[in-house]
Scaffold this motif. Structure first.
Motif, short mmCIF file in Angstrom:
data_model
loop_
_atom_site.label_atom_id
_atom_site.label_comp_id
_atom_site.label_asym_id
_atom_site.label_seq_id
_atom_site.Cartn_x
_atom_site.Cartn_y
_atom_site.Cartn_z
N TYR A 121 5.22 -3.16 0.30
CA TYR A 121 6.09 -3.95 0.00
C TYR A 121 5.52 -4.18 -1.57
CZ TYR A 121 7.16 -5.00 4.67
OH TYR A 121 7.78 -5.06 6.02
N PHE A 122 6.64 -4.37 -2.54
CA PHE A 122 6.58 -4.87 -3.86
C PHE A 122 6.61 -6.53 -3.85
CE2 PHE A 122 8.48 -0.96 -5.94
CZ PHE A 122 7.16 -0.24 -5.78
N GLU A 123 5.60 -7.06 -4.63
CA GLU A 123 5.56 -8.46 -4.52
C GLU A 123 5.39 -8.99 -5.82
OE1 GLU A 123 2.33 -9.02 -1.85
OE2 GLU A 123 3.43 -8.45 0.08
N ASN A 124 5.96 -10.35 -6.04
CA ASN A 124 5.47 -11.15 -6.98
C ASN A 124 5.14 -12.64 -6.20
OD1 ASN A 124 6.13 -9.91 -9.46
ND2 ASN A 124 8.17 -10.28 -9.28
N PRO A 125 3.90 -12.82 -5.95
CA PRO A 125 3.16 -13.76 -5.22
C PRO A 125 3.62 -15.20 -5.67
CG PRO A 125 1.63 -12.17 -5.18
CD PRO A 125 2.77 -11.88 -6.29
N GLN A 126 3.54 -15.49 -6.96
CA GLN A 126 3.90 -16.78 -7.62
C GLN A 126 5.50 -17.17 -7.41
OE1 GLN A 126 2.47 -16.72 -11.72
NE2 GLN A 126 0.83 -17.15 -11.08
N ALA A 127 6.20 -16.10 -7.42
CA ALA A 127 7.79 -16.57 -7.06
C ALA A 127 8.13 -16.26 -5.76
CB ALA A 127 8.68 -15.21 -8.02
N LYS A 128 7.01 -16.01 -4.95
CA LYS A 128 7.26 -15.61 -3.26
C LYS A 128 8.02 -14.60 -3.23
CE LYS A 128 5.75 -20.34 -2.04
NZ LYS A 128 5.92 -21.57 -1.18
N GLN A 129 8.30 -13.71 -3.97
CA GLN A 129 9.39 -12.32 -3.73
C GLN A 129 8.37 -11.38 -3.06
OE1 GLN A 129 10.03 -12.23 -8.29
NE2 GLN A 129 12.33 -12.12 -7.56
N SER A 130 9.23 -10.82 -2.24
CA SER A 130 8.73 -9.56 -1.70
C SER A 130 10.07 -8.52 -1.28
CB SER A 130 7.92 -10.03 -0.16
OG SER A 130 7.52 -8.80 0.44
N GLU A 131 9.88 -7.46 -1.59
CA GLU A 131 10.92 -6.29 -1.23
C GLU A 131 10.20 -5.22 -0.38
OE1 GLU A 131 13.96 -6.62 -1.64
OE2 GLU A 131 14.22 -8.26 -2.91
N TYR A 132 10.73 -4.77 0.44
CA TYR A 132 10.22 -3.34 1.08
C TYR A 132 10.64 -2.31 0.37
CZ TYR A 132 9.79 -0.25 5.18
OH TYR A 132 9.07 0.56 6.15
N ALA A 133 9.47 -1.60 -0.09
CA ALA A 133 9.57 -0.58 -1.10
C ALA A 133 9.28 1.01 -0.72
CB ALA A 133 8.56 -0.62 -2.16
N ALA A 134 8.79 1.26 0.41
CA ALA A 134 8.23 2.44 0.77
C ALA A 134 7.67 2.30 2.30
CB ALA A 134 7.59 3.21 -0.14
N ASP A 135 7.71 3.59 3.03
CA ASP A 135 7.08 3.79 4.22
C ASP A 135 6.09 5.21 4.22
OD1 ASP A 135 8.81 5.78 5.07
OD2 ASP A 135 10.06 4.07 5.97
N GLU A 136 5.08 5.07 4.79
CA GLU A 136 4.30 6.44 4.94
C GLU A 136 3.91 6.58 6.22
OE1 GLU A 136 2.58 5.95 0.24
OE2 GLU A 136 1.15 5.33 1.96
N THR A 137 3.35 7.63 6.27
CA THR A 137 2.84 8.17 7.64
C THR A 137 1.60 8.91 7.74
OG1 THR A 137 5.23 8.58 8.51
CG2 THR A 137 3.24 9.39 9.81
N TYR A 138 0.52 8.40 8.29
CA TYR A 138 -0.78 8.85 8.26
C TYR A 138 -1.22 9.45 9.60
CZ TYR A 138 -1.54 6.88 3.72
OH TYR A 138 -1.54 6.66 2.32
N ARG A 139 -1.95 10.48 9.63
CA ARG A 139 -2.56 10.89 11.04
C ARG A 139 -4.06 11.23 10.80
NH1 ARG A 139 -0.03 15.97 12.51
NH2 ARG A 139 1.74 14.63 13.48
#
Length: 380
Positions: free
Chosen positions: A207-225
Motif C-alpha cells: 500500500y502507498f500511504e500518507n499517514p498524516q492525511a490518512k491516505q492509503s492506496e492499494y499499490a501492488a501484490d507480491e507472491t513468495y514461497r
C-alpha cells in the motif's frame, strides 16, 4: 532463511547507485566552493549531510545531519568512533569503523533520545539481532542475521503492544518511508503478509500511504514461497515484475554516508527529482541499442503550471539522429514536474532541464540529469 537474491534486494535499498562527479570539495577556509566537510583538529573532521545522508554544503538549507568522525584521506574512508547529530545537537546515530568497514555496535536514536534501533556489525555486515523500538522504548521488531546472505524476522509488535509475529511466524505489517521522489505523491509504503519460519510466504499486499492525511492506496501484490520472490503486480503502472522492488525489512539511509556522494543545494536534488528524471529516461530507452557511440549533453524546455502539470515540452539541444526524435517523445510523455515556488506560493514557470546521455559498451543509453533551471522562480 531469506534467499541471497532477496537479501541483496534488501541491502540494495540502502545503497542507491547515483552517478556523481565529486568536484568542488573543499575545507571551510575556501569560501568560493562548496564545503562538504571541515577539519576540527588534527584527527577529526565534521561532515555535512542532508536527511538522506547525501553530502551537502555546510550552509545549505537542507543540511540536517553533522557527523564528527576520524577520516582516512589516503584510503578515503571513515575510521574509529563517530557520532551523527541533528541541527539542535541531538544524537541521531553512533558507531565505529575499522579499516573503513562498519564494526561494532551501532545505535540510532529517536528525537526523544530513546533508542530507535541497535545492531552489531562485523566487517560491514550485521550480525546477531537487529532490534527496533518505539519512541517510548517498547520493542517493535527483531531481525536475526546469521551470515552474510540470510536474515530472519523473529518478532513484531504492533503499536498497541500486541505480538504479531512470534518466533518467526505470524502476520507482518510494516511501514517504510519512500526513499527519494515519489511520482505518485505518497511518502510511505507498507508491506502486509504472512511470515513463516522467519521469511515471507504466500500472497503479500503493498500500500502507498500518507499517514498524516490518512491516505492509503492499494499499490501492488507480491507472491513468495519460503522467502523466494515469485512474481509481483504493480497496479499503478499496470505491469508485472519478477524481482522484488519493495523492501519488506526496514531500511535506513545511513548506509549512504560511506559512499560520500554529494548533492547540489536545490530542492529538485534534495527531493530526488533530478535522479527520478534520469531513471525515467533510462527506463524509456531500456530496449534501445545505438550503433555509434553517444556522448552528448541534452537540454529541453517545458512549461510547468503551478499544479505541476507539464505542457509544450521541447528538446532544445541537438542529439544524434537515431535518438533525437525518441528523446523528444519521451520528454513530452512526462506529465508532472515539481512546480516552482516563489513568495509563498506555487507559480507557473518555464523550466530548462540539462543533463548528459552516453552509451555503454553494449550500446545501451545512460542518462544523468545535472540541473533544472527555473526561470521565474529564480527572478529577483
Amino acid at each position: 532463511m531469506l534467499s541471497k537474491k532477496y537479501f541483496k534486494t534488501f541491502f540494495g535499498s540502502f545503497i542507491i547507485a547515483v552517478l556523481a562527479i565529486c568536484t568542488n570539495v573543499a575545507f571551510a577556509q575556501d569560501s568560493t566552493r562548496n564545503v562538504f566537510f571541515e577539519k576540527i583538529n588534527d584527527t577529526e573532521s565534521r561532515f555535512f549531510f542532508d536527511q538522506n545522508y547525501y553530502l551537502v554544503d555546510k550552509n545549505c538549507e537542507f543540511k540536517s545531519i553533522e557527523r564528527v568522525a576520524k577520516f582516512d584521506k589516503i584510503n578515503n574512508h571513515f575510521e574509529g568512533n563517530f557520532v551523527d547529530v541533528a541541527a539542535d545537537g541531538r544524537r541521531l546515530l553512533t558507531g565505529s569503523y575499522a579499516n573503513g568497514l562498519k564494526d561494532g555496535r551501532f545505535v540510532a536514536y529517536h528525537p526523544n533520545q530513546q533508542i530507535k534501533w541497535e545492531v552489531t556489525f562485523k566487517e560491514n555486515k550485521p550480525t546477531g539481532f537487529w532490534n527496533y523500538y518505539y519512541p517510548d522504548g517498547r520493542p517493535l521488531l527483531s531481525v536475526s542475521f546469521h551470515d552474510s546472505t540470510s536474515a530472519r524476522i523473529v518478532s513484531l509488535w504492533d503499536e498497541r503492544g500486541k505480538l504479531r509475529v512470534k518466533q518467526g511466524n505470524g502476520k507482518y505489517d510494516f511501514r517504510n518511508p519512500i526513499d527519494g521522489y515519489s511520482q505518485y505523491g505518497f511518502s510511505f509504503y507498507s508491506m502486509r503478509g504472512k511470515i513463516k519460519d522467519g521469511v515471507p510466504d504466500g500472497a503479500w499486499q503493498v500500500y502507498f500511504e500518507n499517514p498524516q492525511a490518512k491516505q492509503s492506496e492499494y499499490a501492488a501484490d507480491e507472491t513468495y514461497r519460503d522467502g523466494i520472490f515469485l512474481i509481483g503486480n504493480n497496479y499503478f503502472e499496470d505491469a508485472e515484475y519478477t524481482a522484488p522492488i519493495f523492501s519488506i525489512l526496514p531500511y535506513d539511509t545511513f548506509y549512504r554516508a560511506d559512499a560520500l556522494v554529494f548533492k547540489p543545494c536545490t530542492f529538485d536534488d534534495f527531493a530526488g527529482f533530478t535522479y527520478y528524471l534520469s531513471e525515467y529516461f533510462k527506463a524509456a530507452f531500456q530496449a534501445v541499442r545505438v550503433n555509434t557511440p553517444v556522448n552528448n549533453d541534452f537540454a529541453f524546455e517545458v512549461l510547468v503550471r503551478k499544479d505541476g502539470s507539464a505542457r509544450r515540452a521541447k528538446v532544445i539541444s541537438e542529439l544524434p539522429e537515431e535518438i533525437h526524435n525518441g528523446f523528444q517523445r519521451v520528454v513530452q510523455s512526462i506529465e508532472y514536474f515539481i512546480p516552482s515556488f516563489k513568495d509563498g506560493d506555487y507559480i507557473d514557470d518555464q523550466l530548462t532541464v540539462r543533463g548528459k546521455v552516453l552509451s555503454g559498451a553494449d550500446g545501451q543509453l545512460l542518462f544523468q540529469t545535472n540541473r533544472i533551471e527555473r526561470k521565474f522562480e529564480q527572478d529577483k
